[in-house]
Design a protein around this motif. Structure first.
Motif, PDB file in Angstrom:
ATOM      1  N   LYS A   1       1.955   1.830  -3.532  1.00 41.19           N
ATOM      2  CA  LYS A   1       0.867   2.377  -4.355  1.00 41.19           C
ATOM      3  C   LYS A   1       0.602   3.832  -4.015  1.00 41.19           C
ATOM      4  O   LYS A   1       0.331   4.647  -4.898  1.00 41.19           O
ATOM      5  N   ALA A   2       0.684   4.200  -2.744  1.00 43.06           N
ATOM      6  CA  ALA A   2       0.393   5.567  -2.319  1.00 43.06           C
ATOM      7  C   ALA A   2       1.497   6.530  -2.750  1.00 43.06           C
ATOM      8  O   ALA A   2       1.225   7.723  -2.955  1.00 43.06           O
ATOM      9  N   SER A   3       2.726   6.029  -2.887  1.00 40.16           N
ATOM     10  CA  SER A   3       3.818   6.928  -3.261  1.00 40.16           C
ATOM     11  C   SER A   3       3.711   7.388  -4.714  1.00 40.16           C
ATOM     12  O   SER A   3       4.361   8.357  -5.100  1.00 40.16           O
ATOM     13  N   ARG A   4       2.899   6.735  -5.503  1.00 39.82           N
ATOM     14  CA  ARG A   4       2.705   7.130  -6.900  1.00 39.82           C
ATOM     15  C   ARG A   4       1.884   8.402  -7.020  1.00 39.82           C
ATOM     16  O   ARG A   4       1.941   9.068  -8.051  1.00 39.82           O
ATOM     17  N   PHE A   5       1.111   8.745  -6.020  1.00 36.55           N
ATOM     18  CA  PHE A   5       0.220   9.908  -6.112  1.00 36.55           C
ATOM     19  C   PHE A   5       0.799  11.119  -5.457  1.00 36.55           C
ATOM     20  O   PHE A   5       1.394  11.218  -4.513  1.00 36.55           O
TER      21      PHE A   5
ATOM     22  N   GLU B   1       0.824  -1.213   0.000  1.00 37.97           N
ATOM     23  CA  GLU B   1       0.000   0.000   0.000  1.00 37.97           C
ATOM     24  C   GLU B   1       0.857   1.261   0.000  1.00 37.97           C
ATOM     25  O   GLU B   1       0.504   2.252  -0.634  1.00 37.97           O
TER      26      GLU B   1
END
Length: 55
Positions: free
Chosen positions: A51-55, A48
């Motif tokens: 995935k969160a570091s992409r935004f 997670e």
């Protein structure tokens, strides 16, 4: 392995009714389950966070 009492009545049961009761195996299985839970939390958090570091 049959029913350990003469009559099939819950009133005659006076203790734990599972294999391994009174031994070390319930504790061992608890430690194994805790390790699995920690591993799942660690892997899930890492996924997670990625995935969160992409935004």
């Amino acid at each position: 392995m049959g029913f350990p009492y003469d009559e099939a009545n819950w009133a005659v049961v006076d203790g734990a009714m599972y294999m391994g009761a009174g031994g070390s195996m319930p504790g061992v299985f608890t430690v194994i389950a805790m390790a699995i839970c920690v591993a799942v939390l660690f892997v899930g958090h890492r996924s997670e966070a990625k995935k969160a570091s992409r935004f």
